[in-house]
Design a protein around this motif. Structure first.
Motif, PDB file in Angstrom:
ATOM      1  N   ILE A  87     -48.795  31.981  63.700  1.00 56.89           N
ATOM      2  CA  ILE A  87     -49.809  32.975  63.378  1.00 56.89           C
ATOM      3  C   ILE A  87     -49.166  34.351  63.215  1.00 56.89           C
ATOM      4  CG2 ILE A  87     -51.866  34.158  64.237  1.00 56.89           C
ATOM      5  CD1 ILE A  87     -52.743  31.549  65.490  1.00 56.89           C
ATOM      6  N   LEU A 109     -59.018  32.314  63.731  1.00 61.15           N
ATOM      7  CA  LEU A 109     -58.529  30.958  63.527  1.00 61.15           C
ATOM      8  C   LEU A 109     -59.667  29.989  63.797  1.00 61.15           C
ATOM      9  CD1 LEU A 109     -56.221  28.897  63.040  1.00 61.15           C
ATOM     10  CD2 LEU A 109     -55.821  28.953  65.528  1.00 61.15           C
ATOM     11  N   TYR A 120     -57.002  29.668  58.735  1.00 61.14           N
ATOM     12  CA  TYR A 120     -56.583  30.979  59.222  1.00 61.14           C
ATOM     13  C   TYR A 120     -57.149  32.043  58.294  1.00 61.14           C
ATOM     14  CZ  TYR A 120     -53.783  35.052  60.309  1.00 61.14           C
ATOM     15  OH  TYR A 120     -53.402  36.339  60.637  1.00 61.14           O
ATOM     16  N   ASP A 146     -57.048  35.911  57.559  1.00 57.05           N
ATOM     17  CA  ASP A 146     -56.160  37.027  57.898  1.00 57.05           C
ATOM     18  C   ASP A 146     -56.881  38.335  58.174  1.00 57.05           C
ATOM     19  OD1 ASP A 146     -56.902  37.806  55.334  1.00 57.05           O
ATOM     20  OD2 ASP A 146     -54.852  38.216  54.644  1.00 57.05           O
ATOM     21  N   MET A 170     -56.356  32.467  71.109  1.00 55.08           N
ATOM     22  CA  MET A 170     -55.599  31.904  69.990  1.00 55.08           C
ATOM     23  C   MET A 170     -54.757  30.719  70.457  1.00 55.08           C
ATOM     24  SD  MET A 170     -56.166  33.319  67.053  1.00 55.08           S
ATOM     25  CE  MET A 170     -56.886  34.784  66.305  1.00 55.08           C
ATOM     26  N   CYS A 176     -55.177  26.703  69.353  1.00 53.67           N
ATOM     27  CA  CYS A 176     -54.018  25.946  68.882  1.00 53.67           C
ATOM     28  C   CYS A 176     -53.765  24.723  69.764  1.00 53.67           C
ATOM     29  CB  CYS A 176     -52.782  26.843  68.846  1.00 53.67           C
ATOM     30  SG  CYS A 176     -52.783  28.055  67.505  1.00 53.67           S
TER      31      CYS A 176
END
Length: 216
Positions: free
Chosen positions: A20, A32, A97, A99, A189, A193
């Motif tokens: 990331i 995310l 994702y 941005d 985050m 993940c």
């Protein structure tokens, strides 16, 4: 840095998943999404992307400047003119994702991604360091985590088993002034993940088929 689900090479010095960091701008406010049982193109459309703009993506070798994300560079768009969404699939899980954080709309996006019996989570981190995670199953929100109100010792035992395991794998990156049980902002985050098996590097991401689309 107690992050049991992440090898050292998969986190940066602040505890952000390295893939990331390598995608993001220098001062990111980003999102995310992860969802189990949905294909990347469908996930992008669920989030509101225009199907005709979705394209295969080969990420550039580097960012042209600190304000341009790699997905933005792949699209050839100027920073600030549009968000860039990057999607791919690892095992059963698809990630998207964002941005610029354009797809973070309360819990609507997460609910939509989790429809039809799927599981989804959305982690958000703003430029003001506000951090949160939404976890949904079957189109319904199951858990909402605001890091400012999160106490790891008190709150983790009450989470759904799958989400609790993700937060345990995410670990914590405390600072000197943290109170007992306080979590660092980037834990959401790492937890997203960990939930989706994305303890990866950017090179790992480059090896899978990717889609990118301008958004907003």
């Amino acid at each position: 840095m107690p992050t049991p689900g992440f090898p050292p090479s998969t986190l940066d010095s602040e505890g952000t998943p390295i893939w990331i960091t390598d995608l993001a701008t220098g001062d990111p406010g980003h999102v995310l999404h992860v969802a189990r049982g949905i294909e990347p193109a469908e996930a992008l459309e669920v989030l509101g992307a225009k199907p005709g703009l979705i394209q295969s993506c080969e990420l550039p070798d580097s960012k042209p400047d600190e304000w341009t994300s790699l997905p933005c560079a792949a699209l050839g768009i100027e920073p600030g003119t549009s968000a860039a969404l990057l999607a791919g699939r690892v095992g059963e899980w698809t990630f998207v994702y964002d941005d610029s954080g354009f797809t973070c709309d309360d819990d609507a996006a997460t609910k939509a991604l989790s429809a039809d019996g799927r599981t989804a989570a959305t982690s958000a981190y703003t430029i003001n360091a506000d951090a949160s995670l939404i976890y949904a199953v079957g189109g319904e929100q199951v858990e909402w985590v605001d890091v400012d109100d999160l106490n790891l010792e008190e709150d983790l035992p009450g989470m759904p088993a799958e989400l609790r395991a993700a937060f345990e794998a995410a670990g914590n990156v405390p600072t000197e002034d943290f109170e007992p049980g306080q979590a660092d902002g980037i834990i959401v985050m790492r937890a997203a993940c960990a939930l989706a098996g994305l303890a990866l590097t950017l090179e790992d991401i480059r090896r899978i088929p990717l889609l990118v689309v301008p958004f907003g």
